[in-house]
Structure formats: C-alpha cells, structure tokens
Design an enzyme around this catalytic site. Structure first.
Site, PDB file in Angstrom:
ATOM      1  N   GLU B  31     123.680  75.148 -16.086  1.00 44.16           N
ATOM      2  CA  GLU B  31     124.708  74.349 -15.407  1.00 44.16           C
ATOM      3  C   GLU B  31     125.550  73.586 -16.424  1.00 44.16           C
ATOM      4  O   GLU B  31     125.005  72.842 -17.245  1.00 44.16           O
ATOM      5  CB  GLU B  31     124.020  73.381 -14.433  1.00 44.16           C
ATOM      6  CG  GLU B  31     123.294  74.115 -13.302  1.00 44.16           C
ATOM      7  CD  GLU B  31     122.172  73.292 -12.684  1.00 44.16           C
ATOM      8  OE1 GLU B  31     122.010  72.123 -13.045  1.00 44.16           O
ATOM      9  OE2 GLU B  31     121.446  73.850 -11.828  1.00 44.16           O
ATOM     10  N   GLU B  62     118.565  75.944  -9.815  1.00 43.58           N
ATOM     11  CA  GLU B  62     117.649  76.090 -10.945  1.00 43.58           C
ATOM     12  C   GLU B  62     116.679  77.249 -10.770  1.00 43.58           C
ATOM     13  O   GLU B  62     116.333  77.927 -11.740  1.00 43.58           O
ATOM     14  CB  GLU B  62     116.880  74.784 -11.167  1.00 43.58           C
ATOM     15  CG  GLU B  62     117.742  73.615 -11.640  1.00 43.58           C
ATOM     16  CD  GLU B  62     118.574  72.973 -10.529  1.00 43.58           C
ATOM     17  OE1 GLU B  62     118.327  73.286  -9.343  1.00 43.58           O
ATOM     18  OE2 GLU B  62     119.475  72.180 -10.837  1.00 43.58           O
ATOM     19  N   HIS B 131     116.524  61.414 -13.291  1.00 45.87           N
ATOM     20  CA  HIS B 131     117.094  61.925 -14.544  1.00 45.87           C
ATOM     21  C   HIS B 131     116.123  61.842 -15.718  1.00 45.87           C
ATOM     22  O   HIS B 131     116.451  62.303 -16.788  1.00 45.87           O
ATOM     23  CB  HIS B 131     118.370  61.151 -14.915  1.00 45.87           C
ATOM     24  CG  HIS B 131     119.550  61.509 -14.060  1.00 45.87           C
ATOM     25  ND1 HIS B 131     119.686  61.065 -12.760  1.00 45.87           N
ATOM     26  CD2 HIS B 131     120.638  62.268 -14.314  1.00 45.87           C
ATOM     27  CE1 HIS B 131     120.818  61.533 -12.261  1.00 45.87           C
ATOM     28  NE2 HIS B 131     121.418  62.274 -13.174  1.00 45.87           N
TER      29      HIS B 131
END
Lengths: 362, 328
Positions: B31, B62, B131
């Site tokens: 990505e 993914e 994250h």
C-alpha cells in the site's frame, strides 16, 4: 456497443446445452462441444464417479481418514481440467480430488491429505496443480499471484481457481476477484455452487441474484452454467479460459449443482435437509443425461462403453491396491521440511524424538 | 559501496534497490509503496527506477497482498511486501499462518516461498491507535517462519538483503522509531547473517538481552551502569527465529545474571520464551532469576501515554539493581 451490464452480468438462466432428459438445446452464445470432447468427457465422468464411490467405500474400510465426495458434481470436476492446456494451473480445494486426478496427478498421491500420511502428497509442479486448500478461498489469491507471475514472464498461462458457494462469503474471495481484476490477471474463478456449506444452505450465504452476479462489483464478467451438464460447462469454461488467455482479464463462472451426499462421511445430512429436496437432483445426474444424449446420437457404442468401464475399473483397482497397505510414515519428516536449512532447535527436537523412540524399542 | 552516514530507512531503501538490481525476479508491492515511496519512504524512488511491474501499489487489502505474494513466489518471483503498519497486518494473519508458514512443510519442500513480509513495527513514534503493535510473538510462535528484527543501520541493510536471498519466507520487523537513526556505515553485506546474535557490548557483571527497538535502550542503560561501576553485556538477537541459543547462553554464563528487554507485552511473549530457554540451559550459571523489562499487558497506549509502556533506561537500571547482588 455493449453496455456494462451486458458485458459483466451472467445470462438470466444458467447455460444448459443438454438438459436432464438428454435433450440438446441451442444457445445464442455457446456452441455444443464436438463429439470427441463429449465422448472423451463421458469416459472421464465414469472414471470420476468411480473414484468418488471407491474413495467413500475406502473410508468405511478405514483406509482413508475422511473423503469429501464430489459425487454428482463430476461434470464440474472434469470440465475444469478438460478446458486447460498443459502449462495452465489448477487451484483445487479438498472436494476436488476428481479434478486433480483428471488433470493427471497420481490418485494415491492425490489422496495423501485424506489418508493422513502427509498434508499434500503430489508434486505441484509436475502437473501445475496447487496443493488442495482447506481454509476456504485462501487459495484464490495465490491463483492471482501465479497468474500475475506468468504475465510478468510473458507466458500465456491461465489459472483455474476452484471454490464452493460457502467460500464466496470469505473475505479472500472478494480480495482475489478484486486483485485479479485490478492486475488483469488471467484467472478463471470457478464456483461449484452445490447449495451447501456443510449444513448451511446457500440462502444463508447470500441474497445476491446468483453468485455469478458478484463479478460485476469487481468489473469481472460473470457467467452461470448448469453444473450437471458437461456440454454446457465445457462451452462456458472453455470460453472463459479463452478470454483469459487472450488478455481479457479474469472471468467468473458459477456452476449450479448439488451436493447429493453429506459433506463428508462424518456428516449427517438428515439433520438439516429433507430427502424430498435431494431426490429431484438425482434425476439431474450429469452422467445419466450425457449417456442419454450420446445414445440418441448413436455415439455411445459398446466400444466406448466398455472402454469407459475398463478405465473406471482400473481407477477402482488402483485405489484399492494403492490404499490397502498401511502407509509408511517417517517421524523425521515432521522436522525435515519446515526450512531449507534446518534450525538448531528442530535438530534438537528431532534428536529428542529419536531418543524417545529408541528407548521405546528397548 | 562507500562509507557513509545514512539512516536505517535509507539503508533499507538501498537494500531493496540493490536486491532489485541484482535479481529481476525481486518485486516490491503493498500500500502506497509506488509513487509515494511508502508512508515511511522505505520504497522511495523504486517505481521510478525499476518501473511499475517491479514496484507497485495494490488494492488496500493485506490478505490479498500476502496471498498474491504466495502465488508469485510459487511461480518464480521473489516478492517483498510491505504491511503499512504492524497493526494493519492482521487481515493477512490467516495467509501468513496457514500458507506462508506451512507451504514448504505441507508439500515436503516441493514449494518453497522466497518472500519477505516487511513490517514497520513497535512504538515510540507517537502513533495513534492501531499503528504501533509489537506483533513479533505471533510470528515467532508460528513454525515455518523466519523472524528478523534489525537494530542497527548496518544490520538493516545486511539482514534485508539476506532475507530477500533466503529461499524461505521471512517476517522482517523494522523498528519504526529507529528508521531515522543515522549511523556511519559501510553499505555492504558485511554483517553476520540471519540466525546469529551479536554481543554489542562486553561486560562481566550482567547481560541485557534485546532485539529491534530495545537494543539502543539497552546500550544506553549499559553506559549509565558503567558509570556506576558495573559492566553489562548487551546481546542483540537480530533474528528471533532462528534463535541463537549459543550466543545468548554463552553471554549469560559469562555473567550469571540477565535481563530481557522487549517492547511487547510480557505475557506469553518472545521475552518469556527467552527467560524459559535460558533458564533451562543455564540454570547452574545463574546467580539470580532472570528479570524482564517489557511492555505491560495492555493494548498499545495512546501517544500521550506511551512513555509509561516503553521499556526505558530507568526501568532497566531498576531491574539490574534487583539481580540479587547482595547475595553473591
């Protein structure tokens, strides 16, 4: 100029060239396959049926751990490989043993998974058949990768990726179709819609008009065929393979068929469906209708029939003989294949097992 | 390659560039790795240099990225994929566990998967929720994977080159907070390969065992302790799988005391595995139970709170102080 809908949506009814009474129907878009293909296909169906029934019998004798039969779906199994060339790839699931064998893989090696002496028993590169996939739809993205690699290498390989109706609910089904479309990968996604995912009927998987309709959301042309009509399947899958090979990108084909037996020998279908539902499907059997048609044409003489029976007998013998002896298993194999270079930890664990076994022998 | 001062991000970029130059079958995708060069710029300029067929963006999925890599690797390519953030990688977990890790074993070595899953990992960058996970224990627990975590710029280059050359799949954990750390290095494959731990600092009193983002923290702690009169060894694992028992145990035997330092939550983790295996092997050399300084067993905290989660120098010093010195 065709509209998006005309290009991407399947026909209103599944393509059927020979109906359940063996009567031929003309179709505006698809030609009846020629005599040799139908007669050759007939022999493959007879062999496939024998494979299924012999394997089921061997489960009852304890020679296989389990066998998810494609009894009644043999037309799909056989058509999927008849339309491929040598260099093409097949991505099968656990229910697709007949397809694998009709691709030319050794029957005993095909049954390794279900016999339980290893996970995948055949060399995937010998006939370009990927290992059978149990986690639903996960193999479909691999099919896209293989197809994309072929394109990068300038090869005109086509990949036939098999899945069932239940698998279309998985995220990987969606991702595979989308990736294939975006990368223009030459994959034919072939759904054998047999109406059941173990006990759950199609109505609980989707409310889409058909599974082939799902293609339009990805920009992939969808088509549907009668899954028990070998002639229609050869025509539809043949065209899909041709389009993919000629650079038209991925294709989606749904075959309407039915799982006339339970999911596996371990399943009890009477808990979730009535016999009344199954009976009409027995009338739609793929072998019966082709036999009727070929007879009417005068193409099914004794030579063909005897040849098909002899080939089926050979399959039966091969399975019985090949699966009769208890398979030799090698405990060191448990450690041998994980890494190209074995880790120290695995060497130690193999030594531990070796020592344990040596002590047992004393 | 010349001697130069570069960041870990640049070293990784150069490793990809050199690997792609050396071998036409090496592909890089994921990505935002194309025109943008990745959110951390690790793939900067690769599409420009090698073209859309070699470094490309994919749909945002993914599982599809890793699944497609499996197929490419089955058919002659050496794919390198980027999971944009460690915690974005979970949709691919099924592919990694059921196929990437098992393919070689289930086909008796007929199919090998020369592929690398690059994963910017761990915390310390003030990332908001989802994250900054430390997910290495999931991968290390999965037989068939090789799990690598560089801690230095030079290692980032060497280990990524080796990972790409390896015939088997590698989960390559890139410590996010070290991406911008610069070092003067010789950009060659001069470092030891995958599977070898390195003693970064010699010391006779206790051993700090770290990997990835905690290696610089451990080294800093060792500096401070040295000023107080104790000499600590610091072992950098470099690869979690294969695990270098020999180097780790040798260091612990020399010092008799050890502290494992890792960002991930401690429960059922790589750090607990290290304590278990070192104890099993070195029990009679130990003067004190092995201590761990790890993240708490909580989800990765929001940016304003992450300082409480990350193993810092003070916590390491406290753990070292607790190694029952008065008993020896």
């Amino acid at each position: 100029m065709t509209t998006v809908e005309e290009r991407l949506l399947p026909s209103a009814e599944p393509v059927r060239l020979i109906d359940q009474d063996g009567v031929q129907h003309d179709h505006p878009s698809y030609q009846l396959p020629h005599r040799e293909a139908l007669v050759g296909g007939y022999t493959e169906l007879i062999k496939g049926r024998r494979f299924n029934d012999q394997a089921s019998a061997l489960v009852r004798q304890g020679r296989l751990a389990v066998y998810p039969s494609s009894h009644g779906q043999e037309a799909c199994q056989v058509a999927a490989t008849m339309v491929l060339r040598d260099g093409d790839w097949l991505f099968p699931t656990y229910r697709d043993c007949v397809s694998i064998v009709s691709r030319g893989v050794d029957p005993i090696e095909t049954l390794t998974l279900l016999r339980g002496d290893w996970h995948s028993g055949y060399d995937p590169y010998a006939r370009n058949v990927a290992p059978q996939s149990t986690p639903l739809a996960t193999q479909l993205t691999h099919a896209v990768g293989v197809a994309h690699a072929a394109r990068l290498k300038g090869e005109d390989t086509v990949v036939m990726a098999l899945c069932g109706d239940g698998a279309t609910s998985e995220g990987d089904f969606h991702e595979a179709l989308n990736f294939a479309a975006v990368f223009h990968a030459p994959v034919v996604f072939f759904i054998q819609n047999n109406e059941y995912a173990i006990s759950v009927p199609l109505a609980r998987q989707t409310v889409a008009p058909s599974l082939a309709h799902k293609g339009i959301g990805y920009g992939v042309p969808g088509e549907r065929a009668d899954g028990n009509d070998l002639a229609g399947l050869l025509a539809v899958l043949g065209q899909a393979v041709k389009k993919a090979r000629e650079g038209e990108g991925p294709q989606l084909v749904e075959a309407h068929t039915y799982r006339v037996q339970a999911h596996t020998n371990a399943d009890d279908a009477t808990r979730y469906r009535e016999d009344d539902e199954v009976t009409p499907w027995l009338e739609r059997d793929p072998i019966k209708r082709l036999e009727t048609y070929l007879n009417e044409q005068g193409w099914l003489d004794d030579t063909v029939r005897e040849h098909a029976e002899a080939m089926a007998d050979q399959v039966g013998t091969q399975l019985r003989d090949g699966l009769m002896p208890e398979p030799e298993v090698d405990p060191w194999e448990l450690f041998a294949h994980l890494y190209t270079e074995q880790t120290q930890q695995l060497r130690e664990q193999a030594a531990f097992l070796r020592d344990e076994l040596a002590r047992e022998e004393v | 390659m010349t001697h130069m001062k570069i960041s870990m991000a640049q070293a990784l970029n150069q490793a990809l560039r050199d690997a792609m130059k050396a071998d036409d079958t090496v592909l890089m995708f994921g990505e935002d790795v194309g025109a943008l060069g990745g959110v951390f710029r690790i793939t900067d300029g690769l599409t420009e240099e090698f073209g859309e067929d070699r470094c490309f963006d994919t749909p945002l999925a993914e599982s599809g990225i890793v699944g497609m890599a499996v197929g490419l690797a089955m058919n002659g390519m050496r794919p390198v994929v980027e999971m944009q953030f460690d915690a974005f990688g979970y949709p691919a977990f099924e592919q990694i566990v059921s196929h990437v890790a098992k393919m070689r074993n289930r086909t008796r070595g007929k199919i090998t998967l020369p592929m690398v899953i690059r994963m910017p990992y761990a915390g310390g960058i003030g990332g908001v929720e989802h994250h900054c996970d430390s997910s290495e224990s999931y991968y290390a627990h999965t037989p068939g994977l090789t799990v690598v975590a560089p801690a230095t710029v030079a290692d980032a280059y060497t280990l990524l080159r080796r990972a790409i050359e390896l015939p088997d799949p590698v989960v390559f954990m890139e410590p996010k907070k070290l991406y911008w750390a610069k070092e003067e290095i010789d950009l060659t494959e001069g470092q030891p390969g995958i599977g070898t731990a390195v003693v970064r600092r010699e010391g006779a009193d206790a051993t700090l065992i770290a990997y990835g983002p905690t290696v610089p923290v451990a080294l800093e702690a060792a500096e401070v302790v040295a000023a107080e009169g104790r000499q600590l060894s610091v072992v950098d694992l470099r690869s979690i799988v294969p695990f270098d028992d020999e180097t780790v145990c040798a260091a612990v035997r020399r010092t008799g005391r050890a502290v494992v330092v890792a960002e991930a939550s401690g429960f059922a983790s790589v750090s607990s595995e290290i304590v278990a295996r070192v104890t099993e092997r070195c029990f009679h050399s130990l003067a004190a139970p092995i201590r761990r300084v790890t993240g708490f067993d909580i989800p990765y905290p929001p940016p304003k709170l992450e300082k409480y989660q990350l193993p810092g120098v003070d916590r390491i010093l406290d753990a070292v102080d607790d190694l029952q010195w008065e008993d020896s």
